[in-house]
Design a protein around this motif. Structure first.
Motif, PDB file in Angstrom:
ATOM      1  N   ARG A  10      42.507  30.547  56.056  1.00  0.00           N
ATOM      2  CA  ARG A  10      43.007  31.526  57.010  1.00  0.00           C
ATOM      3  C   ARG A  10      43.305  32.847  56.302  1.00  0.00           C
ATOM      4  N   PRO A  11      42.390  33.826  56.423  1.00  0.00           N
ATOM      5  CA  PRO A  11      42.671  35.140  55.822  1.00  0.00           C
ATOM      6  C   PRO A  11      43.927  35.755  56.424  1.00  0.00           C
ATOM      7  N   LYS A  12      44.561  36.607  55.630  1.00  0.00           N
ATOM      8  CA  LYS A  12      45.728  37.323  56.133  1.00  0.00           C
ATOM      9  C   LYS A  12      45.254  38.514  56.956  1.00  0.00           C
ATOM     10  N   ASN A  13      46.211  39.237  57.529  1.00  0.00           N
ATOM     11  CA  ASN A  13      45.844  40.383  58.360  1.00  0.00           C
ATOM     12  C   ASN A  13      45.554  41.604  57.498  1.00  0.00           C
ATOM     13  N   ASN A  14      44.556  41.466  56.635  1.00  0.00           N
ATOM     14  CA  ASN A  14      44.134  42.601  55.816  1.00  0.00           C
ATOM     15  C   ASN A  14      42.656  42.425  55.481  1.00  0.00           C
ATOM     16  N   PHE A  15      42.206  43.045  54.419  1.00  0.00           N
ATOM     17  CA  PHE A  15      40.788  43.015  54.059  1.00  0.00           C
ATOM     18  C   PHE A  15      40.509  41.808  53.174  1.00  0.00           C
TER      19      PHE A  15
END
Length: 481
Positions: A10-15
């Motif tokens: 789950r990527p974080k809310n960034n790039f």
């Protein structure tokens, strides 16, 4: 479409540098690698990761963390097996930007130790130069071979939440980490050869050859220079790197007591007598380099070395005094240096920086400490730093008092949303923050290592990538035709 290996990622809310659109699609440049990883599977990745750590230990790729007294603790630098990928197109821009920045910094160093035009023209206040821990008045009037001050540099880059690259710090005194950068690639090729299959990854194993060539070119008075690497000794945290590079270049690894200055020359003590030394790649900080001119109590350096340098009979890389450009406050002026000396705009921008020395900036910083990163201008390794959003009210109040009592010692920057790369944490894949330290060599020409040392914050949620603070490293691939 989600990937099997990354089904729980789950990527974080960034790039995220592997995925875009919340894992719905991989970045195009990552497709071949992700296919290979899917074929491997998470279980095999973990087994190979354990094998990689054992191989690093057999190679002696360790560093010493001085946390338990004089001898410290010997450990391998934590290694993550998922490579960081940079496109050739992006790399061309970064390479140009790094060369531009180092050219401006070199001109700045030559200027402040000689004509001081940038000070006299009011671009940088004299008091900021002369109050820096890196300022060495002993070097006033000095002209190094090839007029190059920083022959070996490692600049720290970060990618923000929008994917934009920035320079975070400049490292010009004795930049470390290159041996781990080279070892990471060697381990990847040994343990994960299938990941390279069918891909064009720019090689990095030329670094020792280019480093040797750079050092040789400093001896402008001879075609057959004698070169040595000067180390503080086995208890230094980077001793593995010192011995590794000396061996790779085929030069001698020496300590201060192995050298002697006599009649304005430096000599190596050998069983067959004294042998003249032409170039010293020093891995000793300025303060300890020459007890005649710097710290009188140093047993690590060579008495009279600065006099031999000024006589033009030995070259030392990097030149003493380059450390002023490591000062995080001086860093904030590099865009002005680029404009002043080169009449160009920076190709790679700085991170926005507030200078606590200036009253207006200081007032803003003191009011906004909970959302800023505050750094001591002369500390390294993640020390002397406050990460506002992750700090307690007590820690914030302590830093407020420190800033008020010594504003020259602090700068502040916004808490950036750093890019993430998938990394192994406790056997699972997790988005970890990364930075990048490319290495730049400057002799007669400039050369930039393809990629560099990607340092990764392996503690979940951490923004600190330094090895002394629990960080690790990754192999960095520059890919593309």
């Amino acid at each position: 479409m989600k990937r099997y290996m990354f089904s729980n990622y789950r990527p974080k809310n960034n790039f995220d540098e592997y995925f875009k659109d919340n894992l719905n699609s991989a970045r195009e440049i990552l497709t071949p690698l992700l296919s290979s990883l899917d074929n491997m599977g998470l279980e095999e990745l973990n087994r190979n990761h354990s094998a990689a750590k054992k191989l690093l230990l057999r190679h002696g790729a360790t560093f010493r963390l001085n946390d338990t007294g004089l001898k410290g603790t010997e450990r391998i630098l934590p290694f993550d097996p998922l490579p960081r990928i940079i496109s050739k197109h992006d790399w061309i821009t970064l390479e140009e930007g790094l060369k531009q920045r180092l050219e401006a910094i070199d001109l700045f160093l030559d200027d402040i130790y000689n004509s001081q035009n940038i000070i006299n023209d009011g671009i940088i206040p004299r008091e900021l130069i002369e109050s820096s821990d890196g300022w060495r008045p002993q070097m006033l009037g000095f002209k190094p071979p090839l007029n190059k001050w920083c022959q070996i540099s490692g600049l720290d880059l970060i990618r923000d939440g929008k994917g934009t690259w920035h320079v975070l710090e400049d490292n010009l005194r004795c930049p470390s980490g290159v041996a781990y950068f080279l070892e990471n690639r060697l381990v990847m090729k040994n343990i994960f050869p299938n990941l390279f299959s069918g891909r064009i990854v720019k090689p990095i194993d030329e670094y020792p050859s280019f480093l040797l060539k750079t050092l040789q070119e400093l001896a402008v008075w001879t075609d057959t220079p004698k070169i040595v690497l000067l180390t503080p000794g086995i208890f230094n945290s980077a001793y593995f790197e010192h011995s590794y590079l000396a061996q790779e270049m085929g030069i001698q690894l020496v300590q201060g007591h192995d050298l002697i200055c006599n009649d304005e020359y430096v000599y190596l003590k050998t069983t067959s007598g004294l042998k003249r030394v032409d170039v010293i790649y020093r891995r000793i900080d300025d303060d300890f380099l020459d007890p005649v001119h710097f710290r009188k109590d140093s047993y690590l350096g060579v008495s009279g070395l600065l006099d031999v340098m000024k006589a033009g009979h030995v070259a030392v890389a990097n030149v003493p005094g380059t450390g002023i450009a490591d000062d995080k406050m001086i860093y904030s002026f590099v865009p002005k240096m680029i404009k002043y000396f080169l009449d160009e705009e920076p190709i790679i921008k700085n991170v926005e920086t507030y200078i606590c020395y200036y009253e207006k900036d200081r007032e803003y910083v003191l009011k906004n400490l909970p959302k800023l990163v505050v750094k001591s201008v002369s500390e390294a390794g993640g020390y002397g730093m406050l990460i506002g959003p992750q700090s307690t009210s007590t820690e914030i109040n302590e830093f407020s008092d420190k800033i008020k009592s010594n504003p020259r010692n602090f700068i502040a920057q916004p808490t950036l949303e750093l890019s993430t790369v998938p990394s192994l944490c406790d056997g699972e894949l997790y988005p970890c923050h990364v930075d990048l330290r490319p290495y730049i060599l400057r002799g007669k020409d400039s050369w930039v290592s393809p990629g560099g040392l990607t340092r990764v914050a392996l503690k979940k949620g951490s923004l600190v990538v330094n090895s002394s603070q629990g960080g690790g490293c990754k192999d960095t691939w520059v890919v593309g035709n």
